[in-house]
Scaffold this motif. Structure first.
Motif, PDB file in Angstrom:
ATOM      1  N   GLY A  15     -16.443 -44.318 -15.459  1.00 52.28           N
ATOM      2  CA  GLY A  15     -17.264 -46.256 -15.071  1.00 52.28           C
ATOM      3  C   GLY A  15     -16.595 -46.089 -16.325  1.00 52.28           C
ATOM      4  N   GLY A  16     -16.362 -47.596 -15.980  1.00 51.07           N
ATOM      5  CA  GLY A  16     -14.904 -49.184 -16.625  1.00 51.07           C
ATOM      6  C   GLY A  16     -14.064 -48.850 -16.344  1.00 51.07           C
ATOM      7  N   ARG A  17     -13.319 -47.882 -15.799  1.00 52.24           N
ATOM      8  CA  ARG A  17     -11.768 -48.353 -15.178  1.00 52.24           C
ATOM      9  C   ARG A  17     -11.520 -48.253 -13.543  1.00 52.24           C
ATOM     10  N   ASP A  18     -10.546 -48.681 -12.947  1.00 56.04           N
ATOM     11  CA  ASP A  18     -10.256 -49.145 -11.802  1.00 56.04           C
ATOM     12  C   ASP A  18     -10.307 -47.807 -10.486  1.00 56.04           C
ATOM     13  N   CYS A  19     -11.453 -48.575  -9.309  1.00 56.17           N
ATOM     14  CA  CYS A  19     -11.213 -47.264  -8.201  1.00 56.17           C
ATOM     15  C   CYS A  19      -9.890 -47.012  -7.908  1.00 56.17           C
ATOM     16  N   SER A  20      -9.208 -45.508  -7.394  1.00 60.51           N
ATOM     17  CA  SER A  20      -7.998 -45.638  -7.347  1.00 60.51           C
ATOM     18  C   SER A  20      -8.157 -46.189  -5.546  1.00 60.51           C
ATOM     19  N   ARG A  21      -8.741 -46.184  -4.557  1.00 54.08           N
ATOM     20  CA  ARG A  21      -8.870 -46.572  -3.060  1.00 54.08           C
ATOM     21  C   ARG A  21      -9.047 -47.787  -3.653  1.00 54.08           C
ATOM     22  N   CYS A  22      -9.752 -48.506  -4.087  1.00 48.67           N
ATOM     23  CA  CYS A  22     -10.471 -50.113  -3.592  1.00 48.67           C
ATOM     24  C   CYS A  22      -9.554 -50.823  -5.318  1.00 48.67           C
ATOM     25  N   GLY A  23     -10.092 -50.505  -6.472  1.00 45.49           N
ATOM     26  CA  GLY A  23      -9.521 -51.405  -7.321  1.00 45.49           C
ATOM     27  C   GLY A  23     -10.515 -52.112  -7.716  1.00 45.49           C
ATOM     28  N   HIS A  24     -11.632 -51.701  -7.347  1.00 44.51           N
ATOM     29  CA  HIS A  24     -13.203 -52.499  -7.734  1.00 44.51           C
ATOM     30  C   HIS A  24     -13.310 -51.055  -9.580  1.00 44.51           C
ATOM     31  N   ARG A  25     -14.025 -51.939 -10.126  1.00 46.00           N
ATOM     32  CA  ARG A  25     -14.783 -51.459 -11.701  1.00 46.00           C
ATOM     33  C   ARG A  25     -15.529 -50.087 -10.907  1.00 46.00           C
ATOM     34  N   ILE A  26     -15.125 -49.601 -11.710  1.00 49.67           N
ATOM     35  CA  ILE A  26     -16.544 -48.446 -11.156  1.00 49.67           C
ATOM     36  C   ILE A  26     -17.295 -48.393 -12.162  1.00 49.67           C
ATOM     37  N   SER A  27     -18.700 -48.054 -11.142  1.00 45.04           N
ATOM     38  CA  SER A  27     -20.368 -48.385 -11.769  1.00 45.04           C
ATOM     39  C   SER A  27     -20.696 -47.371 -12.775  1.00 45.04           C
ATOM     40  N   GLN A  28     -21.091 -47.661 -13.825  1.00 48.13           N
ATOM     41  CA  GLN A  28     -22.044 -45.979 -13.965  1.00 48.13           C
ATOM     42  C   GLN A  28     -23.251 -46.451 -14.626  1.00 48.13           C
ATOM     43  N   LEU A  29     -24.361 -45.523 -13.983  1.00 52.91           N
ATOM     44  CA  LEU A  29     -25.637 -45.231 -14.854  1.00 52.91           C
ATOM     45  C   LEU A  29     -25.576 -43.673 -15.264  1.00 52.91           C
ATOM     46  N   GLY A  30     -26.854 -44.233 -15.904  1.00 56.21           N
ATOM     47  CA  GLY A  30     -27.561 -43.520 -16.893  1.00 56.21           C
ATOM     48  C   GLY A  30     -26.765 -42.826 -18.289  1.00 56.21           C
ATOM     49  N   SER A  31     -26.601 -41.873 -18.862  1.00 62.48           N
ATOM     50  CA  SER A  31     -25.977 -41.916 -20.417  1.00 62.48           C
ATOM     51  C   SER A  31     -24.885 -41.578 -20.065  1.00 62.48           C
ATOM     52  N   ASN A  32     -23.621 -41.990 -21.597  1.00 66.77           N
ATOM     53  CA  ASN A  32     -22.301 -40.756 -21.127  1.00 66.77           C
ATOM     54  C   ASN A  32     -22.486 -39.384 -21.098  1.00 66.77           C
ATOM     55  N   ARG A  33     -23.505 -38.520 -21.528  1.00 68.01           N
ATOM     56  CA  ARG A  33     -23.344 -37.298 -21.240  1.00 68.01           C
ATOM     57  C   ARG A  33     -23.511 -36.570 -20.040  1.00 68.01           C
ATOM     58  N   GLU A  34     -24.727 -37.790 -19.500  1.00 70.09           N
ATOM     59  CA  GLU A  34     -25.100 -37.067 -18.024  1.00 70.09           C
ATOM     60  C   GLU A  34     -24.878 -38.353 -17.481  1.00 70.09           C
ATOM     61  N   PRO A  35     -23.379 -39.295 -16.990  1.00 71.74           N
ATOM     62  CA  PRO A  35     -23.141 -40.311 -16.489  1.00 71.74           C
ATOM     63  C   PRO A  35     -23.400 -40.287 -15.027  1.00 71.74           C
ATOM     64  N   LEU A  36     -23.802 -41.331 -13.636  1.00 75.60           N
ATOM     65  CA  LEU A  36     -24.047 -41.348 -12.732  1.00 75.60           C
ATOM     66  C   LEU A  36     -22.952 -41.900 -12.174  1.00 75.60           C
ATOM     67  N   ASN A  37     -21.876 -41.917 -12.312  1.00 76.69           N
ATOM     68  CA  ASN A  37     -20.571 -43.418 -11.735  1.00 76.69           C
ATOM     69  C   ASN A  37     -20.579 -42.669  -9.878  1.00 76.69           C
ATOM     70  N   PHE A  38     -20.001 -44.309  -9.766  1.00 72.86           N
ATOM     71  CA  PHE A  38     -19.982 -44.726  -8.128  1.00 72.86           C
ATOM     72  C   PHE A  38     -18.906 -45.803  -7.807  1.00 72.86           C
ATOM     73  N   CYS A  39     -18.736 -46.826  -6.915  1.00 69.62           N
ATOM     74  CA  CYS A  39     -17.701 -47.394  -6.557  1.00 69.62           C
ATOM     75  C   CYS A  39     -18.439 -48.068  -5.197  1.00 69.62           C
ATOM     76  N   ARG A  40     -19.265 -49.310  -6.453  1.00 76.86           N
ATOM     77  CA  ARG A  40     -19.472 -50.264  -4.991  1.00 76.86           C
ATOM     78  C   ARG A  40     -18.366 -50.698  -4.005  1.00 76.86           C
ATOM     79  N   GLY A  41     -17.299 -51.205  -4.960  1.00 75.73           N
ATOM     80  CA  GLY A  41     -16.260 -51.559  -3.988  1.00 75.73           C
ATOM     81  C   GLY A  41     -16.304 -51.045  -2.505  1.00 75.73           C
ATOM     82  N   CYS A  42     -16.034 -49.880  -2.699  1.00 73.32           N
ATOM     83  CA  CYS A  42     -15.375 -48.820  -0.840  1.00 73.32           C
ATOM     84  C   CYS A  42     -16.655 -47.619  -1.331  1.00 73.32           C
TER      85      CYS A  42
END
Ligand SMILES: [Zn+2]
Length: 269
Positions: free
Chosen positions: A240-267
């Motif tokens: 979460g917060g880093r750049d997606c290696s495929r499209c460069g968009h910032r990776i999103s995070q939902l949920g806690s740091n202990r149990e995060p749900l991460n995805f990229c809205r860019g791709c």
């Protein structure tokens, strides 16, 4: 929490040292004995003088198969296995140890005290929810795309939840469902019913690909430490917060740091 790839890599590493070996003694740490779903005094008497025929995995369970009895362990959040020299200092988190012929011990430690251990005659009746487990997630290719489409259509869940449903496919949890959805370019909160045939095919392709690549990455890492569970090869989970290696968009995070749900809205769509 270990999922299919971590347990499969562990099985690959442990099994050559265990298969065919006789257990000569068994100890259970009284402090952590509640993790064993079997009477302790019977367990320590029944395990010795048996040979480990094979080590296999079913979903998130590791199975030490003694033939007519099976030691089934679901390590949950904090369970770890270690092959140690017999007599080495026992950690306080140790739950049980099996002494093996040849001065080694298989140790199971659990720093979260959440693991579940069964001494089962038949896992289907002795291990809760075992009978409801779906096919192994890394075996979907062999079952075919038509089978996969039919199974998918029996469910209404969001795809993230569906992938984690052990009766749909066994072995996937929070981390690898994020990775699979990134690979398939699907948003985690998409509902199953919204998937187009091409999306279903992408998912079918992504599931074994992600899991097999992860097993290879773990097995190939000589410094892999099971207790630290290195997942630095992951593309999106805990990124979460880093750049997606495929499209460069910032990776999103939902949920806690202990149990995060991460995805990229860019791709991921
Ligand atoms: Zn992206």
């Amino acid at each position: 929490m270990p999922e299919l790839p971590e347990l499969e890599a562990l099985r690959i590493k442990l099994s050559p040292g265990l298969e065919g070996r006789m257990v000569t003694g068994c100890e259970v740490n009284p402090k952590n004995a509640h993790l064993l779903r079997y009477p302790v005094d019977e367990f320590v008497k029944e395990v010795p003088a048996r040979r480990i025929a094979s080590v296999w995995r079913r979903g998130k369970h590791l199975v030490f198969d003694f033939g007519e009895r099976k030691l089934v362990v679901n390590p949950m959040l904090g369970g770890r296995f270690q092959l140690a020299e017999a007599g080495a200092k026992e950690p306080a988190t140790q739950v049980f140890s099996l002494r093996l012929e040849g001065r080694q011990e298989l140790r199971y430690t659990d720093f979260k005290n959440l693991g579940r251990i069964y001494w089962a005659a038949d896992p289907a009746t002795d291990v809760p929810a075992w009978a409801d487990l779906g096919p192994e997630a890394d075996a979907v290719s062999g079952l075919g795309l038509d089978w996969f489409r039919r199974e998918l259509r029996r469910h209404r869940d969001e795809v993230k939840d569906l992938l984690r449903n052990q009766s749909f496919l066994a072995g996937i949890g929070n981390a690898y469902s994020d990775e699979i959805l990134w690979e398939a370019k699907l948003l985690p909160l998409r509902r199953r019913a919204s998937l187009k045939p091409a999306d279903e095919e992408e998912l079918f392709r992504a599931i074994p690909l992600v899991l097999e690549n992860a097993v290879s990455a773990i097995v190939a890492n000589p410094n892999y430490d099971e207790s630290k569970q290195d997942r630095s090869f992951m593309k999106v989970h805990t990124r979460g917060g880093r750049d997606c290696s495929r499209c460069g968009h910032r990776i999103s995070q939902l949920g806690s740091n202990r149990e995060p749900l991460n995805f990229c809205r860019g791709c991921q769509l």
